[in-house]
Design an enzyme around this catalytic site. Structure first.
Site, PDB file in Angstrom:
ATOM      1  N   ASP A  96      -0.685   4.156   0.799  1.00  0.00           N
ATOM      2  CA  ASP A  96      -1.288   5.122   1.721  1.00  0.00           C
ATOM      3  C   ASP A  96      -0.552   5.121   3.064  1.00  0.00           C
ATOM      4  OD1 ASP A  96      -2.492   2.560   2.216  1.00  0.00           O
ATOM      5  OD2 ASP A  96      -4.017   3.531   3.461  1.00  0.00           O
ATOM      6  N   GLU A 140      -4.941   0.859   2.677  1.00  0.00           N
ATOM      7  CA  GLU A 140      -4.801  -0.289   3.570  1.00  0.00           C
ATOM      8  C   GLU A 140      -4.944   0.168   5.006  1.00  0.00           C
ATOM      9  OE1 GLU A 140      -3.030  -3.160   6.294  1.00  0.00           O
ATOM     10  OE2 GLU A 140      -2.307  -1.146   5.949  1.00  0.00           O
ATOM     11  N   GLU A 141      -4.502   1.401   5.276  1.00  0.00           N
ATOM     12  CA  GLU A 141      -4.431   1.893   6.652  1.00  0.00           C
ATOM     13  C   GLU A 141      -5.793   2.245   7.245  1.00  0.00           C
ATOM     14  OE1 GLU A 141      -1.926   1.641   8.365  1.00  0.00           O
ATOM     15  OE2 GLU A 141      -0.093   1.942   7.238  1.00  0.00           O
ATOM     16  N   HIS A 154       0.828  -1.202   0.000  1.00  0.00           N
ATOM     17  CA  HIS A 154       0.000   0.000   0.000  1.00  0.00           C
ATOM     18  C   HIS A 154       0.863   1.252   0.000  1.00  0.00           C
ATOM     19  CE1 HIS A 154       0.614   0.945   4.344  1.00  0.00           C
ATOM     20  NE2 HIS A 154       0.667  -0.369   4.493  1.00  0.00           N
ATOM     21  N   GLU A 200       4.613  -5.638   3.959  1.00  0.00           N
ATOM     22  CA  GLU A 200       4.406  -4.974   5.267  1.00  0.00           C
ATOM     23  C   GLU A 200       5.636  -5.187   6.147  1.00  0.00           C
ATOM     24  OE1 GLU A 200       2.087  -3.080   6.399  1.00  0.00           O
ATOM     25  OE2 GLU A 200       0.394  -3.418   5.052  1.00  0.00           O
ATOM     26  N   HIS A 257       4.030   4.305  11.978  1.00  0.00           N
ATOM     27  CA  HIS A 257       2.953   5.159  12.501  1.00  0.00           C
ATOM     28  C   HIS A 257       3.450   6.155  13.560  1.00  0.00           C
ATOM     29  CE1 HIS A 257      -0.578   2.322  11.199  1.00  0.00           C
ATOM     30  NE2 HIS A 257       0.425   2.294  10.359  1.00  0.00           N
ATOM     31  N   ASP A 303       6.480   1.769   6.802  1.00  0.00           N
ATOM     32  CA  ASP A 303       5.166   1.185   6.523  1.00  0.00           C
ATOM     33  C   ASP A 303       4.495   1.947   5.389  1.00  0.00           C
ATOM     34  OD1 ASP A 303       2.755  -0.112   6.660  1.00  0.00           O
ATOM     35  OD2 ASP A 303       2.148   0.744   8.575  1.00  0.00           O
TER      36      ASP A 303
END
Ligand SMILES: [Zn+2]
Length: 389
Positions: A76, A141-142, A74, A170, A358, A107
């Site tokens: 995003d 995805e997030e 991903h 991931e 994150h 990530d």
């Protein structure tokens, strides 16, 4: 212009691509892949009570091979939070002390960059290949994840785009690259239970029915029940209570209702329905005459385990070759888009380190990005070799 994995990582990080629509980041990626021979489909999906999402499907299969290995990931990112709390601009992709800083570095933009760079090098070194290579990249995805990977896979099936094997990029390592790959995931299901009793005075409990007492009993039974002992590749399944509430009517009032929420992470000895049946059974047995219950649940994913005889050993051996040690074959952690892919292809997850994902000052180590790129390269090489036998 050819870019290496670090330069590609920087380009991707420099495009802030929050979940949903972001064509810039996928155009950049798609244009790069087109230059190295891929054909691209830009897919926008919407509906199902979620926002519209951009996705990219790209494939290179010059010999129409039966076996097609995909890289899924991903673009995003989650919000960066207070920019001023960051030591370095979250979208500058600055390299300092051997680390590349930015939202999405760990990530998982650097992993995408690694696979692109590995594929480019691999194709340059091959006269012909006996398999196809694909990319399934979503920009959601997030967050909801409703108009992303799941719908791309449906689209692929409808349009006869084959997928037989898949790497998910991931971040799989807790502390350093090469420690851990994921060969499956636990399933997850969240429950909400409401007990409806009978409100009354605390001094006259015999003419009331306390829902809190019933709820506590039920939760204790559920929590004490051993779901299993764990299986070969999985830890024991676990139930965690996440909230308990009542109406809080005051010190002298038995409330009418009490509610709790809990989540079950379950291994491959269960499925969501067997867990639901078990919880239902406990409710029926515990909530006695006069009281009622209302049980709601949401299944986030079933547990799965990939075939331990093909892709998993290829990935594990590649990691060992680059890092010197065999990785742990793990099924721990939260869910990922692998839960959708497992219905279509054998899937193994391997990416960077998730420690700063994150967080403020998210980063990836340059050295580890290079190791991941080499590992992906090795995977492609042994995939080709293993198919020949
Ligand atoms: Zn991720």
């Amino acid at each position: 212009m050819k870019l290496n994995a670090i330069e590609l990582s920087q380009k991707l990080i420099q495009i802030p691509s929050y979940s949903g629509l972001n064509s810039e980041v996928l155009d950049f990626l798609g244009n790069y892949l087109k230059k190295i021979g891929f054909s691209c489909d830009y897919l926008q999906f919407e509906g199902d009570n979620s926002y519209p999402v951009n996705n990219l499907h790209a494939v290179f299969n010059p010999n129409n091979s039966e076996n097609i290995i995909y890289f899924a990931g991903h673009t995003d990112i989650v919000r960066e939070g207070d920019k001023l709390s960051w030591t370095h601009d979250p979208f500058a992709a600055k390299i300092i002390d051997g680390k590349i800083f930015g939202r999405g570095a760990a990530d998982m933009k650097c992993a995408i960059a690694c696979f692109v760079a590995a594929v480019e090098e691999f194709l340059k070194n091959q006269n012909s290949i006996n398999f196809g290579i694909g990319f399934l990249i979503t920009n959601d995805e997030e967050a909801d994840g409703i108009n992303g990977t799941a719908k791309v896979l449906q689209w692929m099936q409808k349009n006869n785009k084959k997928i037989t094997h898949c790497l998910v990029g991931e971040p799989t390592n807790p502390k350093k690259f090469g420690e851990m790959i994921k060969i499956g995931r636990r399933g997850s299901i969240s429950f909400q239970i409401k007990i409806i009793g009978k409100q009354g005075h605390v001094a006259y409990p015999d003419i009331a029915l306390n829902p809190i007492t019933i709820l506590i009993n039920l939760l204790k039974i559920l929590k004490d029940h051993k779901l299993d002992e764990g299986t070969k590749f999985f830890d024991p399944s676990n139930l965690e209570i996440t909230s308990i509430q009542s109406q809080n009517l005051g010190g002298n009032v038995i409330p009418n209702e009490a509610e709790a929420a809990f989540n079950v992470r379950f291994n491959d000895s269960h499925n969501s329905q067997s867990i639901i049946n078990l919880v239902e059974y406990a409710c029926q047995k515990t909530v006695g005459f006069g009281a009622k219950y209302d049980l709601k649940y949401r299944v986030s994913g079933e547990s799965f385990l990939s075939n331990p005889n093909f892709l998993a050993p290829i990935v594990a051996n590649a990691v060992e070759k680059i890092c010197g040690e065999k990785p742990i074959l793990s099924t721990t952690g939260g869910t990922s888009d692998a839960r959708f892919i497992k219905d279509y292809a054998e899937v193994v997850e391997i990416g960077l380190v998730n420690e700063t994902a994150h967080k403020i000052d998210e980063y990836s180590e340059i050295l580890e990005i290079e190791q991941l790129q080499k590992t992906y390269y090795e995977i492609l090489k042994s995939f080709a070799q293993k198919l020949e036998f």
